[in-house]
Design a protein around this motif. Structure first.
Motif, PDB file in Angstrom:
ATOM      1  N   THR A   1       0.843  -1.197   0.000  1.00  0.00           N
ATOM      2  CA  THR A   1       0.000   0.000   0.000  1.00  0.00           C
ATOM      3  C   THR A   1       0.876   1.243   0.000  1.00  0.00           C
ATOM      4  OG1 THR A   1      -1.745  -1.155   1.208  1.00  0.00           O
ATOM      5  CG2 THR A   1      -1.811   1.250   1.238  1.00  0.00           C
ATOM      6  N   TRP A   3       1.089   5.461   0.397  1.00  0.00           N
ATOM      7  CA  TRP A   3       0.433   6.645   0.973  1.00  0.00           C
ATOM      8  C   TRP A   3       1.032   7.877   0.304  1.00  0.00           C
ATOM      9  CZ3 TRP A   3      -3.571   5.727   4.178  1.00  0.00           C
ATOM     10  CH2 TRP A   3      -3.645   4.451   4.750  1.00  0.00           C
ATOM     11  N   ARG A  13      -4.577   7.050  -0.473  1.00  0.00           N
ATOM     12  CA  ARG A  13      -4.113   5.670  -0.222  1.00  0.00           C
ATOM     13  C   ARG A  13      -4.243   4.908  -1.533  1.00  0.00           C
ATOM     14  NH1 ARG A  13      -7.469   3.120   4.189  1.00  0.00           N
ATOM     15  NH2 ARG A  13      -9.076   3.344   2.579  1.00  0.00           N
ATOM     16  N   LYS A  15      -3.259   1.325  -3.917  1.00  0.00           N
ATOM     17  CA  LYS A  15      -2.832  -0.080  -3.949  1.00  0.00           C
ATOM     18  C   LYS A  15      -1.808  -0.332  -5.052  1.00  0.00           C
ATOM     19  CE  LYS A  15      -5.450  -1.679  -0.650  1.00  0.00           C
ATOM     20  NZ  LYS A  15      -4.882  -2.254   0.594  1.00  0.00           N
ATOM     21  N   ASN A  23      -7.309   3.725  -5.822  1.00  0.00           N
ATOM     22  CA  ASN A  23      -6.954   4.954  -5.107  1.00  0.00           C
ATOM     23  C   ASN A  23      -8.136   5.424  -4.272  1.00  0.00           C
ATOM     24  OD1 ASN A  23      -4.432   5.037  -6.253  1.00  0.00           O
ATOM     25  ND2 ASN A  23      -5.051   6.361  -7.941  1.00  0.00           N
TER      26      ASN A  23
END
Length: 471
Positions: A1, A3, A13, A15, A23
């Motif tokens: 993940t 950030w 956030r 993936k 998102n």
């Protein structure tokens, strides 16, 4: 993940790339952007404007909306259909309705919102708000202020008819000063309606202050205040004696004195009603302090950008490069000085300050965002109003203070046990006192019921409330 902190899109956030692409925007309870033009608080609600007009008055063409705090959450308000409202630089909450908001736009004029929705835009087409000469679509609306009876005063820059009032009944009046301005079309900053039925118009680009008297809307006599130096000589008595002609900030304290902020520090009008009446002295005075045995002028070398007055009549002063100061009511004692070097404040460049009289918070707007500083000072009442203590009861394990609220400013509070023995006492600053749940010797009090006797200094008004302490 992953950030991601994104300048335009906020906190994300992710993936990652396809096929895992997902998102999610993480909502943060705060203003829409870090840009702050103005902050206004009323009865626990707060509204911020996103744009500060530049010193040269050039438009930023920023279409960001306003941010509104309803006591619990921040919400973003924007006109989404036409999306043509540029540079909202000042925002206030209506005196009569916390869901009614007014903003000034550097291009569109006066903007009205109700229940978080756009109601109307007022300009030279549908009202008497002036446009720039030769440019009908430009309305340099700037400062806003609502007086105690609900009349809204609107400042407009770069025109001779720089002040407009929207009366409480919805009708507009524009006031033209061309006969006394000799061709000057000043830049207008903040506008402030005081308790003497006077409206102060600040000129941040070197034209001083205009004080306009509202004679029941029949006429509007004006007094232009000057200061600084002229040809090396101090401006003479009777013209205002401003510390400097570049005036950025204004506030009325609890004693009715008017405090102003300039490029050369603070000034105080102790008799502001005399400006319009013409009776007695009204000139501005600077605060003299003694430091290291020398008499100095308070903040003489600082550019003051913002002033706020809290419930104890303390003066909070924002500057262009030295952070935030807090002074005693008379300005003689420095209580706090917050800078980016020795406190969590984002920046030493202060754009605006505002006091929330319900929570006791001082809101600080900088060039990098908005923050709040929680004080124990809330607005004092004219009468004892629903005097109560919280938390109450004080439960086992609680290590904080107990606050007694609903007080008259300057009230004497004596806390006793049920037998009448004095445990602790204090004089309120504003509308509450903070009891550390200790006795006069600094020891934690025993479990039991305590009485908080509250009275004015002359004993003419009093109230009492109970506090239960369980250790």
């Amino acid at each position: 993940t992953y950030w991601i902190a994104d300048f335009n899109n906020g906190f994300i956030r992710s993936k990652g790339a396809f096929p895992f692409y997902s998102n999610d925007k993480i909502s943060i309870n705060g203003t829409k952007t870090n840009y702050i033009g103005s902050i206004t608080a009323r009865n626990g609600n707060i509204v911020t404007a996103p744009v500060k007009v530049s010193d040269d008055g050039v438009g930023q063409y920023n279409k960001t909306g306003i941010s509104f705090f309803d006591g619990t959450d921040w919400q973003y308000i924007k006109e989404e259909v036409f999306d043509t409202i540029y540079d909202q630089n000042y925002a206030i909450i209506d005196n009569k309705d916390p869901n009614h908001i007014w903003t000034s736009s550097w291009f569109e004029g006066l903007v009205e919102y109700k229940n978080k929705q756009l109601v109307k835009v007022y300009n030279s087409v549908n009202s008497v708000i002036p446009n720039l000469q030769g440019i009908p679509s430009y309305h340099r609306a700037s400062g806003l202020s609502m007086d105690e009876t609900g009349n809204l005063w609107i400042g407009s820059s770069d025109v001779s008819n720089f002040l407009t009032v929207r009366k409480a009944n919805g009708t507009f009046i524009n006031i033209d000063f061309s006969t006394v301005l000799n061709g000057v079309k000043p830049a207008v900053g903040k506008v402030f309606a005081d308790k003497n039925n006077q409206v102060w118009v600040l000129f941040p680009r070197g034209n001083g202050i205009a004080v306009v008297k509202n004679n029941n809307f029949i006429n509007f006599p004006v007094k232009f205040l000057a200061g600084g130096t002229l040809a090396g000589q101090t401006i003479i008595t009777g013209t205002g004696k401003l510390p400097d002609m570049y005036v950025n900030a204004i506030a009325e304290d609890l004693d009715g004195h008017i405090w102003i902020g300039t490029r050369k520090g603070l000034g105080v009008f102790y008799n502001p009603a005399n400006i319009s009446s013409g009776v007695g002295n009204f000139d501005c005075q600077q605060i003299l302090i003694t430091q290291d045995g020398h008499v100095q002028i308070l903040l003489e070398t600082e550019i003051v950008t913002a002033i706020a007055v809290d419930g104890a009549n303390r003066k909070w002063v924002g500057t262009a490069s030295a952070g935030v100061f807090c002074f005693s009511p008379d300005g003689q004692q420095q209580i706090y000085h917050f800078t980016a070097e020795d406190s969590p404040i984002f920046s030493n460049i202060i754009v605006d300050l505002c006091y929330d009289e319900i929570k006791g918070d001082i809101y600080v707007g900088t060039d990098r965002g908005i923050q709040s500083y929680r004080t124990s000072i809330v607005k004092g009442e004219d009468e004892f109003t629903e005097v109560h203590a919280y938390p109450n009861p004080v439960r086992p394990g609680y290590a904080g203070s107990v606050y007694v609220r609903g007080l008259i400013n300057g009230a004497i509070v004596k806390i006793t046990d049920v037998s009448g023995n004095l445990v602790w006492e204090a004089k309120s600053q504003g509308g509450q006192i903070e009891w550390p749940v200790k006795n006069l010797a600094g020891q934690r009090v025993a479990s039991g019921v305590y009485m908080a006797y509250c009275a004015t200094s002359d004993g003419s008004k009093s109230e009492v409330t109970k506090i239960l302490v369980v250790n």
